[in-house]
Design an enzyme around this catalytic site. Structure first.
Site, PDB file in Angstrom:
ATOM      1  N   SER A 119      -5.056  -2.330  -3.136  1.00 50.54           N
ATOM      2  CA  SER A 119      -4.693  -2.227  -1.740  1.00 50.54           C
ATOM      3  C   SER A 119      -3.682  -2.637  -1.439  1.00 50.54           C
ATOM      4  O   SER A 119      -3.743  -4.476  -2.060  1.00 50.54           O
ATOM      5  CB  SER A 119      -5.979  -1.653  -1.071  1.00 50.54           C
ATOM      6  OG  SER A 119      -5.614  -2.264   0.493  1.00 50.54           O
ATOM      7  N   TYR A 144       1.135   0.414   1.520  1.00 48.11           N
ATOM      8  CA  TYR A 144       1.751   1.228   2.860  1.00 48.11           C
ATOM      9  C   TYR A 144       2.962   0.602   3.132  1.00 48.11           C
ATOM     10  O   TYR A 144       2.814  -0.971   2.945  1.00 48.11           O
ATOM     11  CB  TYR A 144       0.294   0.124   3.609  1.00 48.11           C
ATOM     12  CG  TYR A 144      -0.927   0.893   3.507  1.00 48.11           C
ATOM     13  CD1 TYR A 144      -1.269   1.852   4.338  1.00 48.11           C
ATOM     14  CD2 TYR A 144      -1.738  -0.332   3.004  1.00 48.11           C
ATOM     15  CE1 TYR A 144      -1.437   2.681   4.335  1.00 48.11           C
ATOM     16  CE2 TYR A 144      -3.208   0.425   3.590  1.00 48.11           C
ATOM     17  CZ  TYR A 144      -2.991   1.905   4.143  1.00 48.11           C
ATOM     18  OH  TYR A 144      -4.599   2.878   3.915  1.00 48.11           O
ATOM     19  N   THR A 170       0.324   5.437   0.139  1.00 44.25           N
ATOM     20  CA  THR A 170      -0.643   6.033   0.913  1.00 44.25           C
ATOM     21  C   THR A 170       0.309   6.910   2.344  1.00 44.25           C
ATOM     22  O   THR A 170       0.567   6.188   3.163  1.00 44.25           O
ATOM     23  CB  THR A 170      -1.791   5.096   1.674  1.00 44.25           C
ATOM     24  OG1 THR A 170      -2.986   5.227   0.188  1.00 44.25           O
ATOM     25  CG2 THR A 170      -2.507   5.579   2.319  1.00 44.25           C
ATOM     26  N   LYS A 237      -0.283   9.775  -2.004  1.00 42.37           N
ATOM     27  CA  LYS A 237      -1.909  10.002  -1.769  1.00 42.37           C
ATOM     28  C   LYS A 237      -2.122  10.568  -0.319  1.00 42.37           C
ATOM     29  O   LYS A 237      -1.074  10.057   0.550  1.00 42.37           O
ATOM     30  CB  LYS A 237      -2.529   8.567  -1.444  1.00 42.37           C
ATOM     31  CG  LYS A 237      -4.357   8.904  -1.812  1.00 42.37           C
ATOM     32  CD  LYS A 237      -4.136   7.111  -1.859  1.00 42.37           C
ATOM     33  CE  LYS A 237      -6.135   6.933  -1.320  1.00 42.37           C
ATOM     34  NZ  LYS A 237      -6.195   7.499  -0.404  1.00 42.37           N
ATOM     35  N   HIS A 261      -8.930  10.354   3.079  1.00 41.16           N
ATOM     36  CA  HIS A 261      -9.004   9.211   3.484  1.00 41.16           C
ATOM     37  C   HIS A 261     -10.948   8.985   3.596  1.00 41.16           C
ATOM     38  O   HIS A 261     -10.543   7.497   4.244  1.00 41.16           O
ATOM     39  CB  HIS A 261      -8.221   8.893   4.573  1.00 41.16           C
ATOM     40  CG  HIS A 261      -7.886   7.048   4.559  1.00 41.16           C
ATOM     41  ND1 HIS A 261      -6.467   6.622   3.848  1.00 41.16           N
ATOM     42  CD2 HIS A 261      -7.902   6.162   4.644  1.00 41.16           C
ATOM     43  CE1 HIS A 261      -6.186   5.840   4.029  1.00 41.16           C
ATOM     44  NE2 HIS A 261      -6.847   5.002   4.795  1.00 41.16           N
TER      45      HIS A 261
END
Length: 367
Positions: A119, A144, A170, A237, A261
């Site tokens: 992540s 992100y 994402t 995603k 999520h």
């Protein structure tokens, strides 16, 4: 929120029967604020609960006399031989569960033999995660985006330097969901986020502030930018509709990741498993599909594969294993899912993962 955040230091084998028992045990060792952040869903937790209930909308038909013995879960995916079609989903801040953080989870996933997705909001650097998993272990990077494209280029370059095989954008978390548990607990992140330190420190920030510092206005051009600059496959995603499939693939995405999520974003939306059916029909074999959200059993993995997923990603259960047993606990969680999947495969008369994909599930008309 605790003045001093003390995550678990556990490392070693753990004893559990199923994922529900594992979560209850993890609740006792993860500090209250961290556990609330990891375990909670958005709003009334309708979608969070539907994620698991939705697997009962379809039924696995037992098949006999199929000449099946010792089912094989090994999967060849994009040139990688995986122990099973089960991978690590991107989860922020593993340091909330164990001081060894992503270093331990990457090590456990690598020992199992599958893909680890790091992540952007990890508690460790990408270099630390890569070194912990090992040079040969496949790793993806979940992105992100910053509002600054210069920072985005730097982060993508960092991911490539550290061996990322794919970028996962994402797209369903441009703002934080309604995380009421976090507000009740007064939760703010006690840990730094070194990968995105150029635009977000993490420490002392609420989830709303973290998301607020990232880019909200995502479009097809962002997929094009990531694919072009990184020269890596891009998975979008958070896809749950047919039109988003077309928008993603039309922008140059190489894969689709079906997810809500884990019920942490839009409450009142559909269960991810219910969305999977529509997405798979829209993809129609043009790109690989990854699925996550609500997976707690081997039969959930089987049903997702039979409904069009190529890979199934595990999130919260791996973090609970991390809290209780470090890298060993993470590996045990993946072993658990593999063992249950093998049992379901045997009883459903499927020798291989490709056989699962040919199975027709039956509608549950009794719900």
């Amino acid at each position: 929120m605790e003045k001093i955040y003390q995550a678990s230091t556990a490392e070693g084998a753990i004893d559990f029967i199923n994922m529900y028992d594992l979560e209850e045990a993890a609740k006792e060792v993860i500090p209250k604020g961290g556990y609330g952040y990891i375990s909670s869903g958005a709003g009334d937790i309708f979608t969070y609960q539907e994620n698991e209930r939705a697997f009962n909308h379809k039924l696995i038909i037992p098949h006999v006399l199929r000449d099946v013995e010792l089912p094989v879960t090994k999967t060849d995916f994009e040139g990688e031989e995986l122990t099973a079609p089960i991978i690590m989903a991107p989860v922020a801040a593993h340091g909330l569960a164990n001081v060894a953080a992503e270093r331990a989870s990457a090590k456990g996933v690598a020992r199992f033999g599958t893909i680890y997705t790091a992540s952007s909001y990890a508690s460790c650097t990408l270099k630390e995660i890569r070194e912990a998993g090992g040079a040969e272990a496949p790793q993806w990077f979940q992105f992100y985006m910053s509002k600054d494209d210069g920072i985005n280029r730097d982060i993508l370059a960092m991911a490539k330097r550290n061996g990322a095989k794919a970028i996962v954008l994402t797209a369903d978390a441009t703002v934080g969901g309604n995380r009421e548990t976090d507000r009740r607990n007064g939760f703010t992140f006690p840990l730094a986020m070194p990968i995105v330190q150029a635009y977000q420190s993490g420490i002392g920030q609420t989830m709303d502030a973290v998301y607020g510092s990232s880019k909200q206005k995502l479009s097809s051009k962002d997929v094009e930018f990531i694919a072009s600059y990184s020269d890596l496959p891009v998975y979008v995603k958070g896809v749950q509709s047919e039109e988003d499939v077309e928008r993603s693939l039309g922008s140059g995405a190489s894969g689709i990741w079906v997810s809500n999520h884990g019920g942490r974003q839009l409450d009142g939306g559909p269960a991810a498993f219910d969305s999977l059916q529509y997405v798979a029909e829209a993809v129609a074999g043009r790109a690989p599909i990854v699925f996550d959200s609500g997976v707690r059993r081997g039969q959930h993995i089987f049903k997702a594969l039979a409904s069009g997923a190529d890979l199934v990603a595990i999130g919260r259960p791996a973090i609970y294993g991390l809290a209780l047993g470090g890298s060993t606990g993470v590996q045990q969680v993946f072993d658990f899912f593999k063992k249950e999947l093998e049992m379901v495969m045997q009883l459903a008369g499927t020798q291989t993962v490709n056989d699962i994909k040919k199975i027709a599930l039956r509608e549950n008309r009794y719900l």
